[in-house]
Design an enzyme around this catalytic site. Sequence first.
Site, PDB file in Angstrom:
ATOM      1  N   HIS A  69       0.823  -1.201   0.000  1.00 27.10           N
ATOM      2  CA  HIS A  69       0.000   0.000   0.000  1.00 27.10           C
ATOM      3  C   HIS A  69       0.861   1.256   0.000  1.00 27.10           C
ATOM      4  O   HIS A  69       2.048   1.190   0.274  1.00 27.10           O
ATOM      5  CB  HIS A  69      -0.970   0.020   1.188  1.00 27.10           C
ATOM      6  N   GLU A 102      -3.847   3.853   1.596  1.00 30.76           N
ATOM      7  CA  GLU A 102      -4.206   4.050   2.999  1.00 30.76           C
ATOM      8  C   GLU A 102      -4.378   5.542   3.247  1.00 30.76           C
ATOM      9  O   GLU A 102      -3.459   6.328   3.038  1.00 30.76           O
ATOM     10  CB  GLU A 102      -3.111   3.499   3.915  1.00 30.76           C
ATOM     11  N   HIS A 124       3.950  11.421  -6.473  1.00 31.82           N
ATOM     12  CA  HIS A 124       2.553  11.296  -6.872  1.00 31.82           C
ATOM     13  C   HIS A 124       2.175   9.831  -7.003  1.00 31.82           C
ATOM     14  O   HIS A 124       3.027   8.967  -7.068  1.00 31.82           O
ATOM     15  CB  HIS A 124       2.289  12.038  -8.196  1.00 31.82           C
ATOM     16  N   GLU A 169      -1.498  11.034 -11.194  1.00 31.01           N
ATOM     17  CA  GLU A 169      -1.287  10.962 -12.633  1.00 31.01           C
ATOM     18  C   GLU A 169      -2.272   9.975 -13.250  1.00 31.01           C
ATOM     19  O   GLU A 169      -2.472   8.884 -12.732  1.00 31.01           O
ATOM     20  CB  GLU A 169       0.137  10.507 -12.919  1.00 31.01           C
TER      21      GLU A 169
END
Length: 125
Positions: A7, A56, A75, A117
């Site tokens: 994550h 998360e 990002h 993105e």
Amino acid sequence: MKFTFNHNNINVLDLERSIKFYEENLGLKETRRIQPEHGEFTLVFMGDGVTSHQLELTYLRDRKEPYNLGDNEFHLAFEVDDMEAAYELHKKNGVICYENKEMGIYFINDPDGYWIEIIPKKDRK
């Protein structure tokens, strides 16, 4: 020994607003929530229903000031199978913050200023 992605975490000021943003703009759904009895923090994991990788969202109850994202050079990136439909959705929702037409990509901004993105799905061989 083998490592695999699990994550990514971002901190958010308004948990419900962020959940709504990720549901409406990227189709993510809450997969689990961790909230201690004292409520000092809440962790919400969101998934795409396809991969095991999750986002998360961390909410800290006492945090009131926006997070310093620095130059925001990091990002998340999402691949989409219908770039035109995604672009129209994000344009309608007013979340597009940067476009690179030459590369065929664009970025959206979440409620806390994180950039995401959006890239077209490509066949990988």
